[in-house]
Design an enzyme around this catalytic site. Structure first.
Site, mmCIF file in Angstrom:
data_model
loop_
_atom_site.group_PDB
_atom_site.id
_atom_site.type_symbol
_atom_site.label_atom_id
_atom_site.label_comp_id
_atom_site.label_asym_id
_atom_site.label_seq_id
_atom_site.Cartn_x
_atom_site.Cartn_y
_atom_site.Cartn_z
ATOM 1 N N ASN A 12 1.144 -1.326 -0.216
ATOM 2 C CA ASN A 12 -0.387 0.532 0.381
ATOM 3 C C ASN A 12 1.208 0.676 0.123
ATOM 4 O O ASN A 12 1.428 1.761 0.597
ATOM 5 C CB ASN A 12 -0.791 0.433 1.416
ATOM 6 N N LYS A 14 0.268 4.467 -0.329
ATOM 7 C CA LYS A 14 -0.254 6.012 -0.136
ATOM 8 C C LYS A 14 0.231 7.027 -0.827
ATOM 9 O O LYS A 14 0.174 6.591 -1.824
ATOM 10 C CB LYS A 14 0.235 5.558 1.059
ATOM 11 N N HIS A 99 -9.630 1.760 4.989
ATOM 12 C CA HIS A 99 -8.387 1.657 5.422
ATOM 13 C C HIS A 99 -8.439 2.560 6.358
ATOM 14 O O HIS A 99 -9.397 3.866 6.342
ATOM 15 C CB HIS A 99 -7.675 2.344 4.694
ATOM 16 N N GLU A 101 -6.798 5.013 7.970
ATOM 17 C CA GLU A 101 -6.718 6.887 7.291
ATOM 18 C C GLU A 101 -8.230 6.817 6.615
ATOM 19 O O GLU A 101 -8.320 8.075 6.818
ATOM 20 C CB GLU A 101 -5.623 6.946 6.503
ATOM 21 N N GLU A 171 -5.451 -4.468 10.637
ATOM 22 C CA GLU A 171 -4.709 -3.324 10.979
ATOM 23 C C GLU A 171 -5.235 -2.666 11.803
ATOM 24 O O GLU A 171 -5.674 -2.184 12.181
ATOM 25 C CB GLU A 171 -4.447 -2.208 9.036
ATOM 26 N N GLY A 177 2.124 2.292 10.552
ATOM 27 C CA GLY A 177 3.384 3.865 10.221
ATOM 28 C C GLY A 177 3.956 4.284 11.283
ATOM 29 O O GLY A 177 5.224 4.890 11.756
ATOM 30 N N SER A 215 3.554 -1.872 10.153
ATOM 31 C CA SER A 215 4.557 -2.331 10.875
ATOM 32 C C SER A 215 5.337 -3.915 10.366
ATOM 33 O O SER A 215 5.903 -3.926 11.142
ATOM 34 C CB SER A 215 4.982 -1.857 11.766
HETATM 35 P P1 PGA Z 1 2.471 0.356 7.546
HETATM 36 O O1 PGA Z 1 1.302 0.366 7.164
HETATM 37 O O2 PGA Z 1 3.297 -0.996 6.820
HETATM 38 O O3 PGA Z 1 3.603 1.798 7.115
HETATM 39 O O4 PGA Z 1 2.534 0.522 8.974
HETATM 40 C C1 PGA Z 1 0.296 -0.273 6.855
HETATM 41 C C2 PGA Z 1 -1.226 0.148 6.126
HETATM 42 O O5 PGA Z 1 -1.293 1.058 6.641
HETATM 43 O O6 PGA Z 1 -1.898 -0.257 5.115
#
Ligand code: PGA
Length: 257
Positions: A12, A14, A99, A101, A171, A177, A215
């Site tokens: 992903n 982003k 997601h 976000e 998640e 992140g 992560s």
């Molecule tokens: P990350 O993000 O691996 O940077 O923690 C995962 C995601 O948001 O899909």
């Protein structure tokens, strides 16, 4: 070692990447992924402006590409939105929906996420439905309630056959992140819960791929992917470096062999 279920690793990106660096990243991932056997599926969900570039560079490779969101509407006066069918025009396989976000910054409700999942399926895409709790919710002991509510809305909107065609990504918001992944056991516990919820919809639904995201790095991928109900990962930060992303794909391969 987990049971012999195929694994899936999806990046992903982003809101990262520019045309020049994408070219290198996509090509490196395509080459690296060709060494993996069919037992590991690989995908990258890129920003929409780079769909044509992804299609051009990944067509003919084993790597599939996808989008990070789709509109809940089919078409019409929805300025700025991208319809699932538009993404399908570029050979897209995956559409991330829900997601955290998007849920947090764009106030997407479980019902809206469900509508998006349905649109994706109608357009021939595979929705990757993201679910997960915040740290506050986990500490309050409401992880299963939160994840269950998010999942149920989607399952309610889909037929059993449609539900059997999705991918679910657990998640935990506090792990995204932050560099602080859930422990393999914490992830497995929620995955087992998600698996049981899916099974309530039908036997075929219980087998949908369940990805862990938050992560994931080359260092922790083995342990996570070795869990009984973890079928792969949704990878944010580490998907932007081909070396790390491919190392995570290799970890998935090691856990199916
Ligand atoms: P990350 O993000 O691996 O940077 O923690 C995962 C995601 O948001 O899909």
């Amino acid at each position: 070692m987990s049971r012999q279920r195929a694994k899936l690793v999806v990046g992903n990106w982003k809101m990262h990447g520019r045309i020049k660096e994408n070219a290198a990243l996509l090509s490196e991932v395509a080459v690296g992924a060709s060494a993996l056997q069919k037992s590991v599926g690989v995908g990258v969900c890129v920003p929409c402006p780079y769909l044509a570039q992804s299609q051009a560079l990944l067509s003919g490779s084993v790597v599939r590409w996808g989008v990070q969101d789709v509109s809940a509407h089919e078409k019409g006066a929805f300025t700025g939105e991208v319809a699932a069918e538009m993404a399908a025009d570029f050979g897209v396989t995956y559409a991330i929906v829900g997601h955290s976000e998007r849920r947090a910054y764009h106030r997407e409700s479980p019902e809206l996420v469900a509508a998006k999942a349905l649109r994706a399926i109608d357009a021939g895409l595979t929705p990757i439905v993201c679910v997960g709790e915040t740290l506050e919710q986990r500490e309050a002991g409401s992880t299963e309630e939160v994840v269950g509510t998010q999942l149920e809305a989607v399952l309610l909107a889909l037929t059993e056959e449609q539900a059997a065609s999705i991918v679910v990504a657990y998640e935990p918001v506090w792990a995204i992140g932050t560099g602080k992944s859930a422990t393999a056991q914490q992830a497995q516990d929620v995955h087992a819960f998600v698996r049981a919820k899916l099974a309530e919809k039908g036997a075929s639904v219980a087998n949908v791929p369940l990805l862990y995201g938050g992560s994931v790095k080359p260092e922790n991928a083995h342990e996570l992917f070795g869990q009984q109900d973890i079928d792969g990962g949704l990878i944010g930060g580490a998907s932007l470096k081909s070396e790390d992303f491919l190392a995570i794909c290799q970890a998935a391969l090691a856990e199916v062999q």
